[in-house]
Design a protein around this motif. Structure first.
Motif, PDB file in Angstrom:
ATOM      1  N   ARG A 209       0.780  -1.336   0.110  1.00  0.00           N
ATOM      2  CA  ARG A 209      -0.090  -0.092   0.109  1.00  0.00           C
ATOM      3  C   ARG A 209       0.831   1.248  -0.154  1.00  0.00           C
ATOM      4  NH1 ARG A 209      -5.498   1.407   1.812  1.00  0.00           N
ATOM      5  NH2 ARG A 209      -5.518   3.464   2.385  1.00  0.00           N
ATOM      6  N   MET A 210       1.880   1.223   0.850  1.00  0.00           N
ATOM      7  CA  MET A 210       2.964   2.432   0.836  1.00  0.00           C
ATOM      8  C   MET A 210       3.426   2.704  -0.443  1.00  0.00           C
ATOM      9  SD  MET A 210       4.737   1.785   4.412  1.00  0.00           S
ATOM     10  CE  MET A 210       5.681   3.378   4.343  1.00  0.00           C
ATOM     11  N   ARG A 215      -3.116   4.493  -3.398  1.00  0.00           N
ATOM     12  CA  ARG A 215      -3.507   5.293  -2.322  1.00  0.00           C
ATOM     13  C   ARG A 215      -2.110   5.705  -1.431  1.00  0.00           C
ATOM     14  NH1 ARG A 215      -7.419   1.591  -3.108  1.00  0.00           N
ATOM     15  NH2 ARG A 215      -9.606   2.379  -3.064  1.00  0.00           N
ATOM     16  N   GLY A 216      -0.945   5.038  -2.045  1.00  0.00           N
ATOM     17  CA  GLY A 216       0.248   5.395  -1.369  1.00  0.00           C
ATOM     18  C   GLY A 216       1.096   6.281  -2.210  1.00  0.00           C
ATOM     19  N   CYS A 333       4.007   4.854   7.823  1.00  0.00           N
ATOM     20  CA  CYS A 333       3.160   3.976   8.482  1.00  0.00           C
ATOM     21  C   CYS A 333       3.523   3.773   9.761  1.00  0.00           C
ATOM     22  CB  CYS A 333       3.013   2.836   7.560  1.00  0.00           C
ATOM     23  SG  CYS A 333       4.553   1.692   7.992  1.00  0.00           S
ATOM     24  N   SER A 358      -0.040   6.209   5.784  1.00  0.00           N
ATOM     25  CA  SER A 358      -0.330   4.774   5.252  1.00  0.00           C
ATOM     26  C   SER A 358      -0.408   3.984   6.272  1.00  0.00           C
ATOM     27  CB  SER A 358       0.548   4.482   4.274  1.00  0.00           C
ATOM     28  OG  SER A 358      -0.002   3.251   3.630  1.00  0.00           O
TER      29      SER A 358
END
Length: 445
Positions: A209-210, A215-216, A333, A358
């Motif tokens: 995700r990161m 979305r990252g 994160c 994130s």
């Protein structure tokens, strides 16, 4: 009569598993509410003193949940936080969840069963579960999502009721049995052993995700990515995603030994931060240290990072903001060294940089991550394996940063190397590649 545990270990069928009665109690790594003040005023909050392995009551499962016989689990830093009762005791999370009533009330117990990773066998399914059945081999994704919350349908991580399983919920994966929602399940990669499969979901999904998700940071081919803690759990997967995606990985580590290991793992550029600090561990929190590190990066790759992969927090965040190139991105994160960050905001606004928060991964991101693992493009970061009875020692190794990659924990699996159901795929991908991290760490425990 054969017990459920014996039937699981004998690879019984789904029908066999359903015929076995559930045990009243099960073995689990847990912390106790009565101990939450035990480290008050203590410098070394040794998790071996607070993390217990023993019997706890078997919970009922809700209609949308499954009961899993856990074959293996893994240690994440949230287990260390829980066992240190920092930044606050996790029993507050359980009480908050239980206050919603109904099935949530089960989570408020005088014990908290920890663990945010697991692989295992489904042994019971709730009445509303559609796509899973007893006997299925699964891994458990960490995000505990409320699918009746509107925001969850845009992105599971955006719902206010989203929680980290085994950290903000009870009945986690460091146990012989665990309760999870059906929306957390993924098929276990068939070419991996139980412990190899268990170590992936939390850290691999978070790193995906990161770096990769829209979305990252939306990493693209050719991006230069600075990875703090490149030998750890998150960093090990970040390194693989960068290389797999055509980027240049710059790994920062904390010792010559870890530098050697990360080089073996194929990191493009490895920087030992002790050489940058020059005997002054605080220098990376000051401009002189930032500039030395920036100079080393430009010397190695000829440019500043497009993306900085940040999870260390207070000790590195100011450097991350400085080091990202004009228009670059810092994606974070976590903050294992402290949550209160100070940085020079001029380097952010005048150089048009971005900071992206994130957290975890939604089910689609976890599914894509699991697909990459299943086809061998991403390999497990497993470096050492302990038994469940030694879970506290395993957590201590992570607490004191003595590990690389991920530390696995065998639960109901009688030994390592079991659970492989597609040996042909394992041979095709290559055992040496799959065991890369364990070999680099000298075989682990």
């Amino acid at each position: 009569m054969t017990t459920l545990t014996e039937t699981v270990q004998a690879a019984g069928t789904g029908d066999d598993l359903e015929r076995c009665p559930l045990p009243d109690t099960y073995r689990a790594a847990h912390i106790r509410a009565q101990d939450t003040e035990m480290f008050t005023g203590v410098q070394d909050k040794d998790v071996r003193k607070s993390l217990h392995v023993g019997s706890v009551p078997m919970p009922e499962i809700a209609p949308d949940e499954v009961l899993i016989a856990v074959m293996a689990s893994a240690i994440n830093y949230n287990t260390v936080w829980s066992a240190m009762f920092e930044p606050l005791p996790t029993f507050g999370f359980l009480k908050h969840l239980a206050a919603q009533g109904g099935w949530h009330a089960r989570h408020d117990q005088p014990h908290h069963v920890l663990g945010s990773d697991a692989s295992g066998v489904v042994v019971r399914v709730g009445s509303a579960v559609q796509h899973w059945k007893p006997g299925d081999h699964v891994v458990v994704a960490t995000a505990h999502i409320n699918d009746q919350e509107p925001a969850s349908h845009a992105d599971g991580m955006m719902g206010e009721d989203q929680r980290a399983w085994g950290f903000e919920t009870n009945f986690g994966g460091l146990a012989d049995y665990a309760v999870a929602r059906a929306s957390q399940l993924l098929p276990k990669p068939a070419h991996l052993s139980w412990e190899e499969a268990a170590c992936n979901p939390l850290c691999a999904g978070t790193a995906y995700r990161m770096l990769v998700s829209d979305r990252g940071a939306r990493m693209k081919q050719g991006d230069t990515v600075l990875i703090w803690g490149a030998s750890g759990g998150l960093g090990s997967y970040a390194l693989q995603f960068v290389r797999n995606g055509g980027g240049t990985a710059i790994g920062v580590v904390s010792s010559p030994e870890k530098a050697a290991t990360v080089r073996e793992l194929g990191c493009d550029v490895v920087i030992d931060r002790t050489e940058i600090e020059q005997g002054d561990p605080g220098s990376l929190q000051r401009p002189d240290g930032w500039k030395r590190l920036g100079k080393a990066i430009r010397k190695a790759v000829g440019e500043d990072p497009h993306i900085v992969f940040e999870h260390v927090g207070k000790a590195t965040f100011a450097a991350s903001v400085f080091l990202a190139r004009r228009g670059g991105t810092v994606v974070t994160c976590g903050s294992s060294t402290g949550y209160q960050h100070q940085f020079d905001n001029r380097y952010l606004w005048m150089k048009l940089k971005r900071i992206i928060g994130s957290h975890g991964a939604n089910l689609q991101e976890q599914w894509e991550t699991n697909r990459l693992i299943s086809n061998g493009r991403i390999v497990p970061a497993l470096s050492a394996v302990y038994g469940l009875d030694d879970a506290a020692e395993a957590a201590r190794s992570v607490q004191t940063n003595q590990h690389i990659g991920k530390v696995g924990v065998l639960c109901l699996a009688p030994g390592p190397g079991l659970g492989i159901t597609d040996p042909a795929a394992r041979e095709r991908i290559g055992t040496d590649r799959i065991e890369l991290f364990r070999n680099a760490a000298g075989g682990g425990r």
